[in-house]
Write a protein that holds these residues in place. Structure first.
Motif, mmCIF file in Angstrom:
data_model
loop_
_atom_site.group_PDB
_atom_site.id
_atom_site.type_symbol
_atom_site.label_atom_id
_atom_site.label_comp_id
_atom_site.label_asym_id
_atom_site.label_seq_id
_atom_site.Cartn_x
_atom_site.Cartn_y
_atom_site.Cartn_z
ATOM 1 N N UNK A 251 0.843 -1.206 0.000
ATOM 2 C CA UNK A 251 0.000 0.000 0.000
ATOM 3 C C UNK A 251 0.876 1.253 0.000
ATOM 4 N N UNK A 252 2.043 1.180 0.665
ATOM 5 C CA UNK A 252 2.956 2.330 0.642
ATOM 6 C C UNK A 252 3.484 2.568 -0.765
ATOM 7 N N UNK A 253 3.852 1.475 -1.428
ATOM 8 C CA UNK A 253 4.377 1.611 -2.794
ATOM 9 C C UNK A 253 3.318 2.201 -3.723
ATOM 10 N N UNK B 161 0.891 4.098 -2.820
ATOM 11 C CA UNK B 161 0.682 5.487 -2.419
ATOM 12 C C UNK B 161 1.764 6.380 -3.037
ATOM 13 N N UNK B 162 2.988 5.864 -3.092
ATOM 14 C CA UNK B 162 4.087 6.654 -3.654
ATOM 15 C C UNK B 162 3.850 6.942 -5.132
ATOM 16 N N UNK C 139 1.161 7.721 -6.357
ATOM 17 C CA UNK C 139 0.145 8.778 -6.497
ATOM 18 C C UNK C 139 0.704 10.167 -6.298
ATOM 19 N N UNK C 140 1.996 10.263 -5.952
ATOM 20 C CA UNK C 140 2.593 11.591 -5.754
ATOM 21 C C UNK C 140 2.528 12.370 -7.058
ATOM 22 N N UNK C 141 2.021 13.576 -6.960
ATOM 23 C CA UNK C 141 1.965 14.435 -8.134
ATOM 24 C C UNK C 141 0.723 14.261 -8.985
ATOM 25 N N UNK D 272 10.407 4.683 4.364
ATOM 26 C CA UNK D 272 10.505 3.428 3.597
ATOM 27 C C UNK D 272 11.515 2.477 4.251
ATOM 28 N N UNK E 176 3.695 7.461 6.218
ATOM 29 C CA UNK E 176 4.075 7.485 4.805
ATOM 30 C C UNK E 176 2.979 8.128 3.972
ATOM 31 N N UNK F 57 3.301 11.461 1.593
ATOM 32 C CA UNK F 57 2.973 11.515 0.162
ATOM 33 C C UNK F 57 1.914 12.580 -0.092
ATOM 34 N N UNK G 216 2.359 15.781 -2.529
ATOM 35 C CA UNK G 216 1.366 16.083 -3.563
ATOM 36 C C UNK G 216 0.835 17.490 -3.389
ATOM 37 N N UNK H 95 3.288 20.066 -4.637
ATOM 38 C CA UNK H 95 3.252 20.137 -6.105
ATOM 39 C C UNK H 95 1.975 20.825 -6.590
#
Lengths: 147, 136
Positions: A137-139, A141-142, A144-146, B20, B113, B117, B121, B124
């Motif tokens: 879930x962390x991966x 979520x990452x 979704x950045x931007x 991480x 985490x 994120x 976001x 940005x």
């Protein structure tokens, strides 16, 4: 920061616990086996776990050479060993494997202990699944950045 | 100006890296819950960050990019260390993993985490709003 290393760590835990589960089944199935392939009574099998140190890329050694190397690489099964506790001697003259006094060497498997270990293995398996899902879930979520 | 633009995200990026690593270490702790003699590992980051923020020491000015910064806390120089926790004893086999605290740490770290994120976001989004002069 290798991305899939985290998943591999949890996967190694899952593999180890699954093998532990297999061995417990094997022990319970052979709780009354008086003859194995080499003729001796069955001995309880136990797993030896060992911490696996992670594969560190060369660049990491360069960048922090002074850092204490603490391995983060999951777990591995070092060996499957025989439990060396004495076999149970039971009086059963009718058994073909009985010695001249009528005693039979029975496997040193205690079914209650195996059941308890089974619960422990299954809980550890679940814990590893939770860790795996958290990583996943962390991966996600990452990603979704931007957005 | 253009270097300053992403300053905020650099800190968050570093924190994401730390988070991480923390997840990796907790996963490793959980995987080794039945390993005899295994000692719990933990990630040291927050204390280093706090140290860098509090650093009231003498600071050197850099007028050339080849100058070595003295006392100036560059975010890239904050370390993320993995350390062994030898201070406690849990079980007879020398393993000191407390599975309950590991699971709660895992959940905590996961939420952290997500927060980070979300913050990145947001940073940005702010930039995009400024670039589009407030239009959508």
């Amino acid at each position: 920061m290798s991305f899939f290393n985290s998943l591999d760590i949890s996967a190694s835990g899952l593999t180890a616990q699954r093998l532990r589960m297999d061995l417990i089944s094997q022990n319970i199935a052979n709780a009354n086996t008086t003859k194995t392939e080499d003729g001796t009574p069955y001995r309880r099998k136990v797993l030896v776990f060992q911490q696996k140190s992670g594969d560190r890329p060369f660049s990491e050694y360069l960048s922090d050479a002074s850092k204490a190397t603490v391995g983060v690489g999951g777990v591995r099964v070092l060996k499957v060993a025989d439990d060396q506790t004495p076999l149970k001697r039971t009086y059963d003259p009718s058994n073909p494997d009985a010695d001249k006094d009528g005693y039979v060497s029975m496997p040193n498997v205690d079914v209650t202990t195996e059941m308890i270990n089974m619960i422990s293995a299954s809980r550890s398996y679940e814990a590893n699944i939770s860790a795996l899902n958290a990583t996943k879930s962390m991966a996600m979520k990452a990603l979704e950045i931007g957005r | 100006m253009i270097e300053d633009m992403f300053n905020n995200t650099y800190v968050l990026q570093k924190a994401l890296d730390a988070s991480w690593t923390k997840n990796k270490v907790i996963s490793n702790n959980i995987a080794n819950v039945d390993t005899p003699g295994y000692k719990r590992q933990k990630v040291e980051f927050e204390s280093y960050l706090a140290q860098a923020v509090d650093n009231k020491a003498l600071k050197g000015t850099t007028t050339n990019e080849k100058h070595i910064p003295v006392g100036v806390g560059s975010i890239n120089r904050i370390k993320i260390d993995v350390k062994e926790d030898n201070s406690t004893t849990m079980r007879l086999d020398g393993n000191n993993i407390d599975i309950d605290s590991e699971m709660s740490d895992l959940a905590k770290n996961n939420i952290m985490y997500n927060v980070l994120t979300e913050k990145i976001s947001g940073a940005f989004r702010n930039l995009r709003t400024a670039i589009n002069e407030g239009r959508k």
